[in-house]
Scaffold this active site. Structure first.
Site, PDB file in Angstrom:
ATOM      1  N   TYR A  49       0.851  -1.198  -0.028  1.00  0.00           N
ATOM      2  CA  TYR A  49      -0.155  -0.156  -0.038  1.00  0.00           C
ATOM      3  C   TYR A  49       0.821   1.220   0.012  1.00  0.00           C
ATOM      4  CZ  TYR A  49      -2.983   3.719   1.755  1.00  0.00           C
ATOM      5  OH  TYR A  49      -3.873   4.658   1.812  1.00  0.00           O
ATOM      6  N   GLU A  92     -11.436   6.192   5.047  1.00  0.00           N
ATOM      7  CA  GLU A  92     -10.932   7.050   6.341  1.00  0.00           C
ATOM      8  C   GLU A  92     -11.854   7.241   7.091  1.00  0.00           C
ATOM      9  OE1 GLU A  92      -7.679   7.705   6.439  1.00  0.00           O
ATOM     10  OE2 GLU A  92      -6.995   7.157   4.095  1.00  0.00           O
ATOM     11  N   TRP A 152      -5.477   2.014  10.619  1.00  0.00           N
ATOM     12  CA  TRP A 152      -5.356   2.041   9.174  1.00  0.00           C
ATOM     13  C   TRP A 152      -5.296   0.482   8.524  1.00  0.00           C
ATOM     14  CZ3 TRP A 152      -8.204   3.672   5.436  1.00  0.00           C
ATOM     15  CH2 TRP A 152      -7.731   3.289   4.060  1.00  0.00           C
TER      16      TRP A 152
END
Length: 222
Positions: free
Chosen positions: A40, A62, A70
């Site tokens: 990522y 988000e 995350w």
């Protein structure tokens, strides 16, 4: 030699914040050399995006991340895509209470009623934005910070202070005025980092210059 999927155990440089990888390259520290997180970091974070579906997905995820890590969201992303019609917001806008209940029973996502309902609400608001501005991309990119408002260098010390900015606060305020939810200034700044509106890769990170070059050649939507 490191086997596929194996985590590289290395220490972050305490001054630069850089973390060496198995390939000998230096990167931002936060992915911890976890294979999926590293991927990522290398291929998504900071690279400029102008696709409306991807932008909607990013801002929704988000919002789901609020209060969580995350990495938790990243590892459930395919589950989120399956639950929310691949984040095609025209489809999500038509979700009903039955869909909310379906999502609440889905262990593949974060089962938080308000965040699920927020995603459906924001899909409806996204349709309104697209109607007004032509695309979500044109709307969001209008909030790109001017170069003079950005740090001259993204050092480790600077990176640790990045959480919200004048621009993310302004975008958050406007989104809330348009009845979006789970779009606070800190969440919006994380979105801006993710979509490449800002390049917060550390100085010395192997991705910093490629991302900056991509931003230089990126045609901003109007």
């Amino acid at each position: 030699m490191v086997k596929a999927g194996q985590t590289i155990k290395a220490e972050r440089d305490p001054e630069t914040g850089l973390l060496p990888g198995a390939d000998g390259k230096q990167r931002c520290w936060w992915h911890g050399n976890l294979p999926d997180y590293l991927h990522y970091h290398d291929t998504e974070w900071g690279w400029p995006v102008d696709d409306d579906r991807r932008l909607f997905e990013k801002i929704c995820l988000e919002g789901f991340q609020s209060g969580l890590s995350w990495l938790t969201i990243l590892r459930k992303r395919e589950g989120f895509r399956a639950a929310f019609a691949n984040f095609e917001f025209e489809d999500v806008a038509n979700f009903t209470e039955a869909d909310v209940e379906r999502c609440l029973g889905d262990a593949g996502i974060v089962r938080h009623r308000k965040k699920i309902e927020s995603t459906i609400n924001n899909a409806k608001r996204a349709i309104e934005l697209k109607r007004e501005f032509g695309s979500l991309a044109a709307y969001f990119w209008a909030y790109e910070p001017k170069p003079e408002n950005r740090p001259r260098e993204i050092t480790f010390e600077v990176a640790k202070t990045l959480g919200k900015t004048e621009e993310s606060t302004a975008l958050s305020k406007d989104l809330k005025k348009r009845s979006w939810s789970f779009v606070g200034p800190t969440t919006v700044y994380a979105f801006m980092q993710s979509m490449g509106m800002v390049n917060d890769h550390l100085e010395g990170c192997c991705c910093r210059e490629p991302v900056e070059e991509a931003r230089r050649t990126f045609k901003r939507p109007r």
